[in-house]
Design an enzyme around this catalytic site. Structure first.
Site, PDB file in Angstrom:
ATOM      1  CE  LYS A  19      -3.936  -1.834   2.655  1.00  0.00           C
ATOM      2  NZ  LYS A  19      -4.969  -1.640   1.627  1.00  0.00           N
ATOM      3  NE  ARG A  31     -10.888  -9.911  -1.915  1.00  0.00           N
ATOM      4  CZ  ARG A  31     -11.206  -8.990  -2.819  1.00  0.00           C
ATOM      5  NH1 ARG A  31     -11.475  -9.339  -4.072  1.00  0.00           N
ATOM      6  NH2 ARG A  31     -11.280  -7.724  -2.497  1.00  0.00           N
TER       7      ARG A  31
HETATM    8  N1  BES Z   1      -8.078  -3.802   4.510  1.00  0.00           N
HETATM    9  C1  BES Z   1      -8.275  -3.386   3.172  1.00  0.00           C
HETATM   10  C2  BES Z   1      -9.592  -2.632   2.971  1.00  0.00           C
HETATM   11  C3  BES Z   1      -9.748  -1.327   3.690  1.00  0.00           C
HETATM   12  C4  BES Z   1      -9.484  -0.138   3.029  1.00  0.00           C
HETATM   13  C5  BES Z   1     -10.194  -1.270   4.981  1.00  0.00           C
HETATM   14  C6  BES Z   1      -9.640   1.061   3.668  1.00  0.00           C
HETATM   15  C7  BES Z   1     -10.367  -0.067   5.641  1.00  0.00           C
HETATM   16  C8  BES Z   1     -10.094   1.101   4.986  1.00  0.00           C
HETATM   17  C9  BES Z   1      -8.269  -4.597   2.236  1.00  0.00           C
HETATM   18  O1  BES Z   1      -7.469  -5.648   2.627  1.00  0.00           O
HETATM   19  C10 BES Z   1      -7.731  -4.114   0.933  1.00  0.00           C
HETATM   20  O2  BES Z   1      -6.592  -3.748   0.887  1.00  0.00           O
HETATM   21  N2  BES Z   1      -8.581  -4.110  -0.105  1.00  0.00           N
HETATM   22  C11 BES Z   1      -8.197  -3.670  -1.376  1.00  0.00           C
HETATM   23  C12 BES Z   1      -8.726  -4.661  -2.380  1.00  0.00           C
HETATM   24  C13 BES Z   1      -8.194  -4.460  -3.759  1.00  0.00           C
HETATM   25  C14 BES Z   1      -6.731  -4.812  -3.800  1.00  0.00           C
HETATM   26  C15 BES Z   1      -8.982  -5.320  -4.696  1.00  0.00           C
HETATM   27  C16 BES Z   1      -8.791  -2.292  -1.593  1.00  0.00           C
HETATM   28  O3  BES Z   1      -9.890  -2.048  -1.107  1.00  0.00           O
HETATM   29  O4  BES Z   1      -8.127  -1.457  -2.193  1.00  0.00           O
HETATM   30 MN    MN Z   2      -5.464  -5.433   1.927  1.00  0.00          MN
END
Ligand code: BES
Ligand code: MN
Ligand code: ZN
Length: 486
Positions: free
Chosen positions: A263, A337
């Site tokens: 990230k 997931r």
């Molecule tokens: N933990 C994150 C989702 C999240 C984002 C929670 C902001 C709380 C605040 C999750 O694991 C994630 O990184 N999701 C990605 C999925 C994508 C790679 C398809 C996302 O939402 O960007």
């Molecule tokens: Mn994630």
């Protein structure tokens, strides 16, 4: 775990009002009607309460608003919290009215002077929930809690134990979600969950070797880059008879860097709350056990940390889930997931639950869709979904039904495996839910709650300060009480 404010109920004693210290709370109807105790407060204050009620300030106050009169003449108290509330108001508005009492509780004790009113328990629930602060990592003056307790002067019945059971569960969830990730490692999280045994919950911790044996490869793959061992914790509350349990399943990513699909740095610190689903399951189990619910409820959480490392899984890896389906990991940041699919499958194989509800801070896309006001509700069962939405509505916890459909499922097609772990940018929360649905048996009524937007807020809400909210503990507790307890 922090202790919820105590609630002591005493019979109305007009002579004791003058010598009560810290804060008093009184209720005034929209028409400016004072009850007996309010009239006594007014008399001791030489009419100042009645003058306030006739003022423009009170005139502009809406139902459930409040105003504090500081250092009142004639009283030993530091302040009188005047709350505008109709005698028949219940539910969300009554809880919101109670929040003013909750803020006063952060300064010390509060005497609540309550004449006849329908929503007294709700007022006290709101007060108790709002009296939360997370100061564990402050030092000096900020570290000391001045939080007081509640004395309710009333002729009415108060369900103090029920209110405290709910507050403790919600507060525990908030504590877990607020806790930084260097403190709340997978090992520490599992240790804290073991504390539920004191309430009669059976707690088992499945370690990596057992998870390996069970075939939970997608869950284990997420944790491979971390020094913290992956774990699944199983909590069982058996308050019912021989019937199948309700299962609560939580995503417990103690920190989500994204893994090799790293990230960006800005805002990454928020991913300390990526165990919010598991935290909510913990809080709900606490409340259910504490009030000795007459239902069978199992809670399962997958605890992992998503880190980049020489041993971390790579984009493009293919992993075999416990179910046997293979997953092409296109993006290691879509890790929630991968954790849930194995825990969901294990939950169904082991418990054959009557209903299964998972909670996860699963997608940023749900925040784009619903903001911080509603969690996304995905379900294969209209009756279950309706019952949950009703419980959430009654508790004032925002929840909004989202779609599932085969058309979205197609987006998960992989060239080399049974599925990919992402479906691209469109409908990101729906494709995440479709991924989970592949691991739900046809006969299992199921709800997936995407709580990424509601688990934590950057500002204060009606019943919580900035940070973790504890969203979902009350809705789940009410759903169990209304639907599964006889
Ligand atoms: N933990 C994150 C989702 C999240 C984002 C929670 C902001 C709380 C605040 C999750 O694991 C994630 O990184 N999701 C990605 C999925 C994508 C790679 C398809 C996302 O939402 O960007
Ligand atoms: Mn994630
Ligand atoms: Zn995540």
């Amino acid at each position: 775990m922090q202790n919820a404010p105590k609630i002591t109920v005493v019979a109305p004693d007009l002579d004791a009002i003058g010598s009560a210290t810290r804060h008093l709370a009184v209720f005034v109807t929209g028409e400016g009607k004072l009850d007996k105790m309010g009239r006594r407060v007014n008399r001791v204050m030489k009419g100042a309460l009645a003058r306030f009620v006739e003022s423009d300030v009170f005139g502009k106050m809406k139902e459930a608003d409040s105003h504090t009169l500081s250092y009142p003449t004639g009283l030993d108290a530091d302040g009188v919290v005047v709350i505008r509330l109709e005698r028949r108001t219940k539910g969300a508005l009554a809880r919101k009215a109670g929040a003013a009492i909750g803020k006063a509780l952060l300064q010390g004790d509060v005497w609540v002077l309550a004449g006849p009113m329908k929503g007294l328990d709700d007022v006290l629930q709101g007060a108790s929930l709002r009296a939360y602060a997370f100061n564990d990592h402050k030092t000096g003056e900020d570290a000391a809690s001045k939080r007081g307790d509640i004395t309710v002067m009333t002729g009415s019945e108060v369900d103090a134990d029920g209110i405290i059971a709910v507050t403790e569960g919600v507060w525990w969830t908030r504590d877990l979600v607020n806790e930084p990730s260097n403190v709340l490692t997978t090992t520490e999280f599992a240790k804290r969950l073991e504390g539920l045994e004191a309430l009669g919950v059976k707690v088992e911790v499945l370690e990596e070797a057992e998870l390996q044996e069970l075939g939970m490869r997608t869950l284990l793959a997420v944790g491979e880059g971390s020094e913290s061992p992956s774990k699944v914790v199983v909590m069982q509350w058996s308050g019912g008879g021989a019937e199948a349990p309700v299962a609560l399943v939580g995503k417990g990513v103690v920190f989500d860097t994204g893994g090799i699909s790293l990230k960006p740095a800005v805002g990454m610190e928020e991913m300390t709350m990526d165990m919010g689903g598991a935290g909510t399951v913990a809080g709900a189990m606490h409340t259910i056990a504490k009030r000795k619910a007459a239902a069978n409820v199992v809670g399962l959480v997958g605890l992992v940390e998503n880190m980049p490392d020489g041993r971390a899984q790579r984009p493009g890896d293919v992993v075999v889930s416990m179910k046997g389906d293979t997953v092409e990991v296109i993006n290691t940041d879509a890790e929630g997931r991968l954790v849930l699919c194995d825990v969901l499958w294990y939950t169904q194989e082991r418990f054959k639950p009557a209903a299964m509800i998972d909670l996860a801070t699963l997608t940023g896309a749900i925040i784009i869709a619903l903001g911080h006001e509603n969690a996304g509700v995905f379900s294969n069962d209209d009756a279950l979904s309706k019952a949950f939405l009703k419980a959430a509505e009654e508790e004032g916890e925002g929840a909004w039904r989202m779609p599932l459909a085969p058309a979205y499922d197609k987006l998960l097609k992989s060239r080399i495996a049974d599925m990919k772990n992402i479906g691209g940018r469109p409908a990101g929360s729906v494709t995440a839910a479709q991924f989970l649905l592949r691991f739900v048996k046809d006969e299992t009524p199921w709800i997936h709650l995407d709580i990424a937007g509601v688990a934590s807020h950057s500002g204060e809400t009606d019943l919580a300060p900035k940070g973790a909210t504890g969203w979902g503990v009350r809705a789940l507790n009410r759903l169990i009480a209304d639907t599964y307890e006889v």
